[in-house]
Scaffold this motif. Structure first.
Motif, PDB file in Angstrom:
ATOM      1  N   THR A   1       3.378  23.591  16.636  1.00 41.72           N
ATOM      2  CA  THR A   1       3.482  24.129  15.312  1.00 41.72           C
ATOM      3  C   THR A   1       3.902  23.089  14.174  1.00 41.72           C
ATOM      4  OG1 THR A   1       4.095  25.964  16.426  1.00 41.72           O
ATOM      5  CG2 THR A   1       4.594  25.987  14.224  1.00 41.72           C
ATOM      6  N   ASP A   2       3.110  23.321  13.192  1.00 47.55           N
ATOM      7  CA  ASP A   2       3.563  22.596  12.057  1.00 47.55           C
ATOM      8  C   ASP A   2       3.453  21.118  12.088  1.00 47.55           C
ATOM      9  OD1 ASP A   2       3.676  22.675   9.270  1.00 47.55           O
ATOM     10  OD2 ASP A   2       6.003  22.638   9.104  1.00 47.55           O
ATOM     11  N   THR A   3       2.388  20.679  12.933  1.00 48.95           N
ATOM     12  CA  THR A   3       2.026  19.208  13.316  1.00 48.95           C
ATOM     13  C   THR A   3       0.846  18.848  12.243  1.00 48.95           C
ATOM     14  OG1 THR A   3       0.892  19.860  15.388  1.00 48.95           O
ATOM     15  CG2 THR A   3       3.125  18.818  15.286  1.00 48.95           C
ATOM     16  N   HIS A   4       0.688  17.529  11.908  1.00 47.39           N
ATOM     17  CA  HIS A   4      -0.276  17.164  11.107  1.00 47.39           C
ATOM     18  C   HIS A   4      -0.760  15.749  11.411  1.00 47.39           C
ATOM     19  CE1 HIS A   4       0.898  20.708   8.678  1.00 47.39           C
ATOM     20  NE2 HIS A   4       2.173  20.385   8.629  1.00 47.39           N
ATOM     21  N   GLY A   5      -2.156  15.610  10.780  1.00 44.81           N
ATOM     22  CA  GLY A   5      -2.543  14.049  10.939  1.00 44.81           C
ATOM     23  C   GLY A   5      -3.930  14.086  11.684  1.00 44.81           C
ATOM     24  N   VAL A   6      -4.404  12.869  11.445  1.00 43.91           N
ATOM     25  CA  VAL A   6      -5.665  12.578  11.964  1.00 43.91           C
ATOM     26  C   VAL A   6      -5.754  12.184  13.602  1.00 43.91           C
ATOM     27  CG1 VAL A   6      -8.086  11.476  11.424  1.00 43.91           C
ATOM     28  CG2 VAL A   6      -6.573  12.424   9.575  1.00 43.91           C
ATOM     29  N   GLY A   7      -6.313  12.735  14.248  1.00 42.19           N
ATOM     30  CA  GLY A   7      -6.407  12.067  15.619  1.00 42.19           C
ATOM     31  C   GLY A   7      -5.398  11.798  16.241  1.00 42.19           C
ATOM     32  N   THR A   8      -5.007  10.396  16.579  1.00 40.22           N
ATOM     33  CA  THR A   8      -3.794   9.788  17.314  1.00 40.22           C
ATOM     34  C   THR A   8      -2.622  10.255  16.391  1.00 40.22           C
ATOM     35  OG1 THR A   8      -4.431   7.827  16.275  1.00 40.22           O
ATOM     36  CG2 THR A   8      -5.018   8.073  18.570  1.00 40.22           C
ATOM     37  N   GLN A   9      -2.765  10.340  15.235  1.00 45.27           N
ATOM     38  CA  GLN A   9      -1.575  10.720  14.272  1.00 45.27           C
ATOM     39  C   GLN A   9      -0.919  12.193  14.362  1.00 45.27           C
ATOM     40  OE1 GLN A   9       0.348   9.048  11.953  1.00 45.27           O
ATOM     41  NE2 GLN A   9      -0.965   7.175  12.912  1.00 45.27           N
ATOM     42  N   LEU A  10      -1.920  13.303  14.825  1.00 44.47           N
ATOM     43  CA  LEU A  10      -1.720  14.602  15.220  1.00 44.47           C
ATOM     44  C   LEU A  10      -0.837  14.558  16.592  1.00 44.47           C
ATOM     45  CD1 LEU A  10      -1.981  17.422  14.320  1.00 44.47           C
ATOM     46  CD2 LEU A  10      -4.166  17.433  15.771  1.00 44.47           C
ATOM     47  N   ALA A  11      -1.369  13.703  17.543  1.00 42.90           N
ATOM     48  CA  ALA A  11      -0.800  13.624  18.976  1.00 42.90           C
ATOM     49  C   ALA A  11       0.689  13.112  18.731  1.00 42.90           C
ATOM     50  CB  ALA A  11      -1.417  12.772  19.790  1.00 42.90           C
ATOM     51  N   ALA A  12       0.891  11.951  17.601  1.00 44.24           N
ATOM     52  CA  ALA A  12       2.183  11.368  17.630  1.00 44.24           C
ATOM     53  C   ALA A  12       3.139  12.165  16.685  1.00 44.24           C
ATOM     54  CB  ALA A  12       1.831  10.066  16.670  1.00 44.24           C
ATOM     55  N   ASP A  13       2.581  13.163  15.900  1.00 42.34           N
ATOM     56  CA  ASP A  13       3.440  14.171  15.198  1.00 42.34           C
ATOM     57  C   ASP A  13       3.954  15.108  16.295  1.00 42.34           C
ATOM     58  OD1 ASP A  13       4.647  14.846  12.744  1.00 42.34           O
ATOM     59  OD2 ASP A  13       3.227  16.185  12.414  1.00 42.34           O
ATOM     60  N   SER A  14       3.088  15.683  17.116  1.00 45.38           N
ATOM     61  CA  SER A  14       3.541  16.310  18.196  1.00 45.38           C
ATOM     62  C   SER A  14       4.499  16.023  18.957  1.00 45.38           C
ATOM     63  CB  SER A  14       2.273  16.775  19.053  1.00 45.38           C
ATOM     64  OG  SER A  14       2.663  17.418  20.065  1.00 45.38           O
ATOM     65  N   ALA A  15       4.450  14.728  19.220  1.00 44.22           N
ATOM     66  CA  ALA A  15       5.484  13.814  20.008  1.00 44.22           C
ATOM     67  C   ALA A  15       6.885  14.025  19.253  1.00 44.22           C
ATOM     68  CB  ALA A  15       5.211  12.714  20.288  1.00 44.22           C
ATOM     69  N   LEU A  16       6.894  13.678  18.067  1.00 43.36           N
ATOM     70  CA  LEU A  16       7.998  13.475  17.175  1.00 43.36           C
ATOM     71  C   LEU A  16       8.906  14.708  17.380  1.00 43.36           C
ATOM     72  CD1 LEU A  16       6.670  11.324  14.621  1.00 43.36           C
ATOM     73  CD2 LEU A  16       8.660  10.836  15.704  1.00 43.36           C
ATOM     74  N   LYS A  17       8.010  16.012  17.071  1.00 38.17           N
ATOM     75  CA  LYS A  17       8.713  17.198  16.663  1.00 38.17           C
ATOM     76  C   LYS A  17       9.006  17.842  18.070  1.00 38.17           C
ATOM     77  CE  LYS A  17       6.631  17.619  12.314  1.00 38.17           C
ATOM     78  NZ  LYS A  17       5.690  18.190  11.077  1.00 38.17           N
ATOM     79  N   CYS A  18       8.323  17.808  18.945  1.00 39.95           N
ATOM     80  CA  CYS A  18       8.414  18.244  20.344  1.00 39.95           C
ATOM     81  C   CYS A  18       9.988  17.246  20.802  1.00 39.95           C
ATOM     82  CB  CYS A  18       7.204  17.874  21.506  1.00 39.95           C
ATOM     83  SG  CYS A  18       7.825  18.977  22.965  1.00 39.95           S
ATOM     84  N   ALA A  19       9.916  16.174  20.411  1.00 41.32           N
ATOM     85  CA  ALA A  19      11.383  15.290  20.803  1.00 41.32           C
ATOM     86  C   ALA A  19      12.626  16.220  20.144  1.00 41.32           C
ATOM     87  CB  ALA A  19      11.065  13.933  20.337  1.00 41.32           C
ATOM     88  N   ASP A  20      12.182  16.394  18.958  1.00 42.57           N
ATOM     89  CA  ASP A  20      13.135  17.380  18.255  1.00 42.57           C
ATOM     90  C   ASP A  20      13.797  18.324  18.843  1.00 42.57           C
ATOM     91  OD1 ASP A  20      13.366  14.944  16.253  1.00 42.57           O
ATOM     92  OD2 ASP A  20      12.093  16.160  14.818  1.00 42.57           O
ATOM     93  N   ILE A  21      12.840  19.189  19.166  1.00 47.63           N
ATOM     94  CA  ILE A  21      13.037  20.612  20.092  1.00 47.63           C
ATOM     95  C   ILE A  21      14.027  20.117  21.113  1.00 47.63           C
ATOM     96  CG2 ILE A  21      11.939  22.533  21.127  1.00 47.63           C
ATOM     97  CD1 ILE A  21       9.724  22.254  19.257  1.00 47.63           C
TER      98      ILE A  21
END
Length: 504
Positions: free
Chosen positions: A469-489
């Motif tokens: 949820t609320d992740t952004h970015g093109v391709g691998t950036q989207l995957a990286a944003d998911s990693a960052l925000k899921c790590a926070d959770i």
């Protein structure tokens, strides 16, 4: 007794290795399991006859200034020198913002890709060179050039407040552009840009999400490519896991996530049971829910929501190993564009095999000369492809001939060409249809409407381009944003567990 870890991560793509590196650095005993012999999923590379070749067609909108740099920083893998982040684990060639070009079929020369601004503020964009939209090169008449500049200018100058308002409207990119102009050439150019970013047409794309990604790409001035090929990114993140006492295993095929009392408690990999307090899947939310766990463990409404998630289109890629350079300029990539666009075939129209609207052509050996033998060149040509086609040989042959129509001399330079179809991608990454983005960035599937990384089973999460949820970015950036925000959770939710762990 089976092995036990604090965190087990299924899959070693950017999302899986990224979150693994962060969690390992936080003190969690971390295991990454990758079913293939190489790390990275679609963000991987292989060596053939002296060429280092990416599995898919890649060019990265952000490097150290973006989410890759954030992951490396949170993993303790960076240093700062002269005010800039660097790393001993990976280097990027990120001075490439001005080295993209567009080539229109049948027209001479190239136009510069993208738009420049006079400062770091969001000033009105203009072509980087006065001849960028020259009618002889592009077919754009003066009035059409002004309309295109107006559309791109509106995108780049849009405030965060107005972007939020667009998101609330759930408006698609085509409809939003129609509010400015209905000119077909302008729409075709936007479709080319949108296809490069999201691998879906503007009529399906979220206008707000596209504008967010375009602004990030233009104003970061950080587009680039990793030295060593795409595989260098997940390899660097995996080093963060190993550096902090974790484990990374390839050829480890996970076939089941163990659920006990509505909690994820381990996995079965290569017929071996491995226990974990937290399970993170980078295998895609559909694969995770429907196969690795099983529908019976979820409420029917949640299963249906997962089934209804729409992926992006897939892609077909041609990896040309050339005996000598085709592109003699120092371009990082060229966008090969038709003068007339037609719609991609709909389901049931497989026999049409229409001309691709455009092709993204990175030149990896221009960005890292070590990716090809001396005096040779590696180019990769990719385009969007619908997932339902069965006879890919026919489509591949038609697209191949179309690529040659841009560069007739290409065929005489080819030492070999590897062709990757959606079937190959499906077999490699395990996601049905081989989508470029597992959950497409449509108005109903982007931003705050994107499905959560936290699944309705305790201790079970999904990262990558399919959830967050609320992740952004093109391709691998989207995957990286998911990693960052899921790590926070995870770090917030399991703070008590982390506080009791021994520190090295």
């Amino acid at each position: 007794m089976p092995e036990e870890y604090d965190v087990i991560i299924i899959g070693s793509g950017v999302g899986g290795t990224g979150i693994g590196s962060i969690l390992a650095h936080a003190g969690l005993k971390t295991l990454i399991l990758e079913r293939n012999e190489r790390l990275g999923g679609a963000c991987s590379s292989y060596i053939k006859e002296g060429f280092t070749i990416d599995v898919a067609c890649h060019y990265f909108s952000h490097c150290m200034k973006g989410r890759f740099g954030k992951i490396l920083k949170r993993s303790g893998l960076v240093y700062k020198k002269d005010g800039k982040l660097g790393s001993d684990y990976i280097q990027f060639n990120s001075d490439l913002a001005s080295k993209g070009r567009v080539k229109f079929k049948g027209r001479p020369g190239y136009s510069q890709m993208g738009f420049s601004t006079q400062s770091s503020s969001k000033s009105t964009p203009k072509p980087a060179e006065s001849s960028d939209l020259d009618e002889k090169k592009t077919g754009f008449k003066k009035a059409e050039q002004k309309e295109l500049i107006s559309v791109i200018g509106n995108m780049l100058q849009m405030s965060k407040k107005k972007i939020r308002e667009l998101a609330a409207r759930e408006i698609d990119l085509k409809s939003w552009v129609n509010e400015i102009t209905t000119n077909k050439k302008v729409h075709d150019f936007v479709a080319m840009m949108c296809g490069t970013f999201f691998t879906i047409p503007p009529r399906l794309s979220s206008a707000s999400e596209y504008i967010i990604c375009l602004q990030e790409t233009v104003f970061s001035n950080d587009t680039g490519y990793p030295i060593g090929g795409s595989i260098a990114i997940p390899t660097a993140f995996a080093q963060g896991v190993l550096k902090n006492g974790g484990d990374v295993r390839t050829n480890a095929n996970v076939t089941k996530i163990i659920i006990e009392n509505n909690r994820a408690s381990g996995v079965i990999a290569n017929d071996e049971e491995i226990r974990g307090k937290i399970i993170v899947s980078n295998a895609g939310i559909k694969q995770t829910v429907l196969r690795l766990v099983g529908e019976s463990y979820f409420e029917k409404s949640y299963v249906q929501r997962v089934k209804d998630l729409m992926p992006s289109y897939s892609a077909i890629a041609y990896k040309f190993a050339l005996s000598k350079p085709l592109i003699k300029e120092d371009f990082a990539f060229v966008q090969l564009t038709q003068t007339k666009f037609g719609p991609l075939a709909d389901k049931g129209e497989e026999k049409k095999a229409p001309m691709a609207a455009s092709y993204l052509m990175p030149i990896p050996s221009n960005m890292d000369p070590n990716l090809a033998p001396p005096d040779k060149q590696l180019i990769i040509v990719g385009t969007a492809a619908p997932p339902f086609v069965k006879n890919w040989k026919r489509w591949a042959d038609i697209y191949y001939q179309d690529i040659l129509s841009f560069y007739p001399e290409l065929e005489d330079l080819v030492e070999f060409v590897d062709i990757t179809t959606p079937v190959d991608i499906t077999n490699y990454i395990g996601k049905a249809g081989g989508p470029v983005e597992g959950t497409a960035l449509t108005p109903s599937q982007s931003g705050k409407r994107r499905i959560s990384s936290e699944l309705p089973i305790e201790d079970l999460f999904v990262v990558g381009d399919t959830a967050g949820t609320d992740t952004h970015g093109v391709g691998t950036q989207l995957a990286a944003d998911s990693a960052l925000k899921c790590a926070d959770i995870i770090l917030k939710k399991y703070n008590k567990l982390i506080s009791t762990l021994p520190r090295a």
